[in-house]
Design a protein around this motif. Sequence first.
Motif, PDB file in Angstrom:
ATOM      1  N   GLU A 170       0.826  -1.206   0.000  1.00 59.35           N
ATOM      2  CA  GLU A 170       0.000   0.000   0.000  1.00 59.35           C
ATOM      3  C   GLU A 170       0.865   1.263   0.000  1.00 59.35           C
ATOM      4  N   LEU A 171       1.895   1.283   0.829  1.00 60.17           N
ATOM      5  CA  LEU A 171       2.766   2.450   0.898  1.00 60.17           C
ATOM      6  C   LEU A 171       3.623   2.570  -0.358  1.00 60.17           C
ATOM      7  N   THR A 172       4.061   1.430  -0.878  1.00 63.41           N
ATOM      8  CA  THR A 172       4.852   1.442  -2.113  1.00 63.41           C
ATOM      9  C   THR A 172       4.017   2.003  -3.267  1.00 63.41           C
ATOM     10  N   ASP A 173       2.783   1.543  -3.372  1.00 62.77           N
ATOM     11  CA  ASP A 173       1.884   2.035  -4.427  1.00 62.77           C
ATOM     12  C   ASP A 173       1.598   3.522  -4.254  1.00 62.77           C
ATOM     13  N   CYS A 174       1.463   3.960  -3.030  1.00 66.53           N
ATOM     14  CA  CYS A 174       1.154   5.366  -2.755  1.00 66.53           C
ATOM     15  C   CYS A 174       2.255   6.285  -3.272  1.00 66.53           C
ATOM     16  N   ILE A 175       3.488   5.989  -2.933  1.00 68.91           N
ATOM     17  CA  ILE A 175       4.583   6.859  -3.352  1.00 68.91           C
ATOM     18  C   ILE A 175       4.846   6.715  -4.853  1.00 68.91           C
ATOM     19  N   THR A 176       4.619   5.521  -5.403  1.00 73.17           N
ATOM     20  CA  THR A 176       4.810   5.313  -6.838  1.00 73.17           C
ATOM     21  C   THR A 176       3.820   6.153  -7.644  1.00 73.17           C
ATOM     22  N   GLN A 177       2.565   6.128  -7.244  1.00 76.59           N
ATOM     23  CA  GLN A 177       1.541   6.908  -7.939  1.00 76.59           C
ATOM     24  C   GLN A 177       1.788   8.407  -7.795  1.00 76.59           C
ATOM     25  N   PHE A 178       2.225   8.826  -6.629  1.00 79.76           N
ATOM     26  CA  PHE A 178       2.527  10.240  -6.393  1.00 79.76           C
ATOM     27  C   PHE A 178       3.628  10.718  -7.344  1.00 79.76           C
ATOM     28  N   CYS A 179       4.677   9.936  -7.456  1.00 78.34           N
ATOM     29  CA  CYS A 179       5.809  10.318  -8.305  1.00 78.34           C
ATOM     30  C   CYS A 179       5.438  10.295  -9.791  1.00 78.34           C
ATOM     31  N   LEU A 180       4.620   9.350 -10.173  1.00 77.54           N
ATOM     32  CA  LEU A 180       4.170   9.301 -11.567  1.00 77.54           C
ATOM     33  C   LEU A 180       3.322  10.527 -11.902  1.00 77.54           C
ATOM     34  N   PHE A 181       2.444  10.891 -10.992  1.00 80.72           N
ATOM     35  CA  PHE A 181       1.553  12.032 -11.220  1.00 80.72           C
ATOM     36  C   PHE A 181       2.331  13.340 -11.337  1.00 80.72           C
ATOM     37  N   HIS A 182       3.344  13.501 -10.478  1.00 81.05           N
ATOM     38  CA  HIS A 182       4.108  14.749 -10.469  1.00 81.05           C
ATOM     39  C   HIS A 182       5.378  14.668 -11.319  1.00 81.05           C
ATOM     40  N   GLN A 183       5.579  13.524 -11.956  1.00 83.81           N
ATOM     41  CA  GLN A 183       6.745  13.295 -12.815  1.00 83.81           C
ATOM     42  C   GLN A 183       8.059  13.454 -12.031  1.00 83.81           C
ATOM     43  N   TYR A 184       8.067  12.889 -10.839  1.00 87.64           N
ATOM     44  CA  TYR A 184       9.284  12.852 -10.032  1.00 87.64           C
ATOM     45  C   TYR A 184       9.962  11.493 -10.244  1.00 87.64           C
ATOM     46  N   SER A 185      11.251  11.481 -10.062  1.00 90.83           N
ATOM     47  CA  SER A 185      11.982  10.215 -10.157  1.00 90.83           C
ATOM     48  C   SER A 185      11.995   9.526  -8.787  1.00 90.83           C
ATOM     49  N   ALA A 186      11.849   8.216  -8.814  1.00 86.51           N
ATOM     50  CA  ALA A 186      11.831   7.451  -7.563  1.00 86.51           C
ATOM     51  C   ALA A 186      12.536   6.120  -7.755  1.00 86.51           C
ATOM     52  N   VAL A 187      13.188   5.680  -6.695  1.00 87.44           N
ATOM     53  CA  VAL A 187      13.872   4.384  -6.706  1.00 87.44           C
ATOM     54  C   VAL A 187      13.264   3.510  -5.624  1.00 87.44           C
ATOM     55  N   ASP A 188      12.609   2.440  -6.061  1.00 91.67           N
ATOM     56  CA  ASP A 188      12.031   1.471  -5.131  1.00 91.67           C
ATOM     57  C   ASP A 188      13.120   0.440  -4.828  1.00 91.67           C
ATOM     58  N   VAL A 189      13.711   0.553  -3.663  1.00 89.05           N
ATOM     59  CA  VAL A 189      14.884  -0.262  -3.325  1.00 89.05           C
ATOM     60  C   VAL A 189      14.535  -1.727  -3.105  1.00 89.05           C
ATOM     61  N   LEU A 190      13.369  -1.990  -2.550  1.00 87.82           N
ATOM     62  CA  LEU A 190      13.045  -3.345  -2.102  1.00 87.82           C
ATOM     63  C   LEU A 190      12.271  -4.191  -3.105  1.00 87.82           C
ATOM     64  N   THR A 191      11.269  -3.616  -3.745  1.00 91.22           N
ATOM     65  CA  THR A 191      10.327  -4.401  -4.560  1.00 91.22           C
ATOM     66  C   THR A 191      10.963  -5.219  -5.681  1.00 91.22           C
ATOM     67  N   PRO A 192      11.893  -4.663  -6.492  1.00 91.04           N
ATOM     68  CA  PRO A 192      12.449  -5.475  -7.588  1.00 91.04           C
ATOM     69  C   PRO A 192      13.082  -6.779  -7.112  1.00 91.04           C
ATOM     70  N   GLY A 193      13.808  -6.711  -5.997  1.00 94.42           N
ATOM     71  CA  GLY A 193      14.431  -7.925  -5.470  1.00 94.42           C
ATOM     72  C   GLY A 193      13.401  -8.919  -4.984  1.00 94.42           C
TER      73      GLY A 193
END
Length: 271
Positions: free
Chosen positions: A70-93
């Motif tokens: 839920e928190l990962t999705d929240c920050i991901t959607q926020f960054c997509l909407f505002h066109q900010y760059s974000a690095v999700d450290v945990l999810t890919p692994g």
Amino acid sequence: MEHYQIYIISDSIGDTAENVANASLRQFPNMDFQFNRHTRVTNKEHLEKILTEAKQYVSPLFFHSFASKELTDCITQFCLFHQYSAVDVLTPGVEAIAATTKQVPIPITGALRKLDAGYFSRVEAIEFAVRYDDGKDPRGLRTADVGIIGVSRTSKTPLCMYLANKSIRATNIPLVPELPVPKVIFEVPSSKIIGLTNSPEKLIRIRKERMKSMGLNADTSYTNLARIFEEIEFANEVMKKIGCPIIDVSDKAIEETADLVIRHLKKINQI
């Protein structure tokens, strides 16, 4: 110079995200970055407050680590909407492991920090091995998981350091005919002491190589065959008196010797 804002946000202490950020930033030594670190972010309201604050900056960059989808999705959607760059450290692994193992991950906040307990255990064991190396303080044998004894050049120190990397507290005491055997050796259970021995021929070769590496004369009493036999006989008498297990290391790598020690310690429930 323009200042770039980097947000480190985590549901734990944030070390994972910050370490990744720092490793990445080293590739840009001429840039000026300012960190905004937010830890223990465990609910959406807290996260949204931080994200709202970040909007005051031009193009903030986010490094985040959340066990919660839920928190990962929240920050991901926020960054997509505002066109900010974000690095999700945990999810890919996590997703890569899930895809490979066909298992569903169980979210654990601060998992890396929990695993770090093993790291600190190894560090403590290494410090212990250094502190009580080469008979510096035989009393260390009382609190050690295992005590290694033997004549010089039987790989006592390398063995202790290898065991320390397995979180095993090991101390070593050299056996020298001219020196009294520390009393503590006979006061602790013989099962927690391991004697090392080596063939005279190999000891001569190892000792001569050691002397040469130090720029010293290789032909001394230290490398004399008769002297080595005397040392081995003395050490064998001490080990026999203690009643401890003895390992001949003449044809064994450190890993093989360590494996024998570990199996013995497990057998006697010492580790």
